[in-house]
Write a protein that holds these residues in place. Sequence first.
Motif, PDB file in Angstrom:
ATOM      1  N   VAL A  48       0.830  -1.201   0.000  1.00 43.57           N
ATOM      2  CA  VAL A  48       0.000   0.000   0.000  1.00 43.57           C
ATOM      3  C   VAL A  48       0.868   1.255   0.000  1.00 43.57           C
ATOM      4  CG1 VAL A  48      -1.596   1.342   1.431  1.00 43.57           C
ATOM      5  CG2 VAL A  48      -2.032  -1.081   1.031  1.00 43.57           C
ATOM      6  N   ALA A  51       2.372   1.660  -3.445  1.00 39.33           N
ATOM      7  CA  ALA A  51       1.363   2.044  -4.428  1.00 39.33           C
ATOM      8  C   ALA A  51       1.124   3.549  -4.392  1.00 39.33           C
ATOM      9  CB  ALA A  51       0.058   1.286  -4.179  1.00 39.33           C
ATOM     10  N   VAL A  52       0.987   4.098  -3.202  1.00 40.24           N
ATOM     11  CA  VAL A  52       0.771   5.541  -3.057  1.00 40.24           C
ATOM     12  C   VAL A  52       1.978   6.320  -3.569  1.00 40.24           C
ATOM     13  CG1 VAL A  52       0.430   7.398  -1.374  1.00 40.24           C
ATOM     14  CG2 VAL A  52      -0.844   5.246  -1.136  1.00 40.24           C
ATOM     15  N   ILE A  73      -6.795  -0.689   3.456  1.00 42.02           N
ATOM     16  CA  ILE A  73      -7.332  -0.073   2.236  1.00 42.02           C
ATOM     17  C   ILE A  73      -7.580   1.422   2.461  1.00 42.02           C
ATOM     18  CG2 ILE A  73      -9.780  -0.502   2.686  1.00 42.02           C
ATOM     19  CD1 ILE A  73      -9.990  -1.235  -0.342  1.00 42.02           C
ATOM     20  N   LEU A  76      -4.916   4.029   1.140  1.00 40.17           N
ATOM     21  CA  LEU A  76      -4.630   4.197  -0.283  1.00 40.17           C
ATOM     22  C   LEU A  76      -4.976   5.591  -0.784  1.00 40.17           C
ATOM     23  CD1 LEU A  76      -5.816   0.805  -1.813  1.00 40.17           C
ATOM     24  CD2 LEU A  76      -3.497   1.709  -1.809  1.00 40.17           C
ATOM     25  N   VAL A  80      -5.135   5.434  -6.814  1.00 38.24           N
ATOM     26  CA  VAL A  80      -4.769   4.021  -6.957  1.00 38.24           C
ATOM     27  C   VAL A  80      -6.038   3.237  -7.293  1.00 38.24           C
ATOM     28  CG1 VAL A  80      -3.832   1.967  -5.843  1.00 38.24           C
ATOM     29  CG2 VAL A  80      -2.857   4.216  -5.331  1.00 38.24           C
ATOM     30  N   VAL A  82      -8.314   0.103  -7.535  1.00 36.96           N
ATOM     31  CA  VAL A  82      -8.444  -1.172  -6.820  1.00 36.96           C
ATOM     32  C   VAL A  82      -9.547  -1.989  -7.478  1.00 36.96           C
ATOM     33  CG1 VAL A  82      -8.854  -2.323  -4.621  1.00 36.96           C
ATOM     34  CG2 VAL A  82      -7.689  -0.103  -4.663  1.00 36.96           C
TER      35      VAL A  82
END
Length: 394
Positions: A48, A51-52, A73, A76, A80, A82
């Motif tokens: 996570v 991803a950010v 979650i 995030l 991003v 999902v």
Amino acid sequence: MQMRRMTMKDRRWYRHAPQRARTTMERPLRIGIVLHDFALGGTERIAVRLAVAWVEAGARVTIFCGSMNGPLIGLLHHSVEVISAKPAIPRGPGSRRKLGKAAAAFWSRQPVDALFVPGNFHWETVPATAALPAEIRPAIIAQVSASLDKPQRGRLRQWGFGLRMRRLLQGADAIVALFDQARDAADRIAGGRRATTIALPALADDVTSPRPIPSNRTIMAAGRLVPEKGFADLIDAFALLDDHDARLVIVGDGPDRKVLIDRAAARGVSDRLILPGYVADIRPWLDDARLFVLSSHFEGYPAVMVEALAAGRPVIATRCTAAAAPLIEGSGSGAVVPIGDPAAMARAIAAQLKAPDPDPRMLADCVAHHRIGPVAEAYMALFEQASAARKIVI
């Protein structure tokens, strides 16, 4: 195809290159991540955070997950993407193979340039994506998050683990280890020279500077209250200390909470044991501690050790991971002790409490390379290199 190791020259170029030069593509780099869910785990937290960071660096990031369950979650970035499997794939027997097949079907419809497979737990998802047609198959980068060589496995089980690792990761274009010893073990077990080292992104770029070490006698630990974290050993070690002004704080929650409370009572230290439960940020507790103890029986790469050193606190750690010794030696403070040896742990804690306090800034400096920014950039450079290499081969 074999990947060459990323050199320091590669990383310096990437870090200082203009934003436009950071991709050989006309469009943003497309990164896929496969995750079972968003449970409170180290692997999920790393995925996570990365991803950010990748979105903030200009990449397009898509996470394909078995379900959207789990508190992480909420961390995030809104940019991003999902995508959850339909129907959802909860954790259970064979669930990772199912997740791998569902993810591969999704990547075939919505291709990405590189697929990040976070941690050993997700290795079973690799073969399905590796089997996609070459023209749509992404470069696959698999991360090693847990120890590859575990003495408790025994020789036969370790041999079986090696066979399984080679089978699952034979389709990976590159393997990322979190420290050099794990990189060398990955090359030895998986075969070839596909592994590179990229540090664990355990720290924010704006991590707070360390505060002076307090004069109190607070010993701190953190983690899920489960047997493998060795907190029973830590309580036994704490009870052996000839220091009745000391107190022990174990931050975290889990099924062993009552077991640990009962053990502290049996050892006569329940009045000096503090169990605050789960906290979102352990830094305030580190700021109030004199030292940190990692009592685990086994770990992958202990992010909590990095956080403790970044807070300027010396660390006593068991030999639960090959990463412990390099981190402690690099800090110049603390000690490594045998697993499951409360007496040795007690001696090391007592010695550290009596020793002159180390310079917190020096401890923090030794883990500065774990900041998320440089780590995210190193991954993006590897993704582009692996993706470009696949296109050349095709």
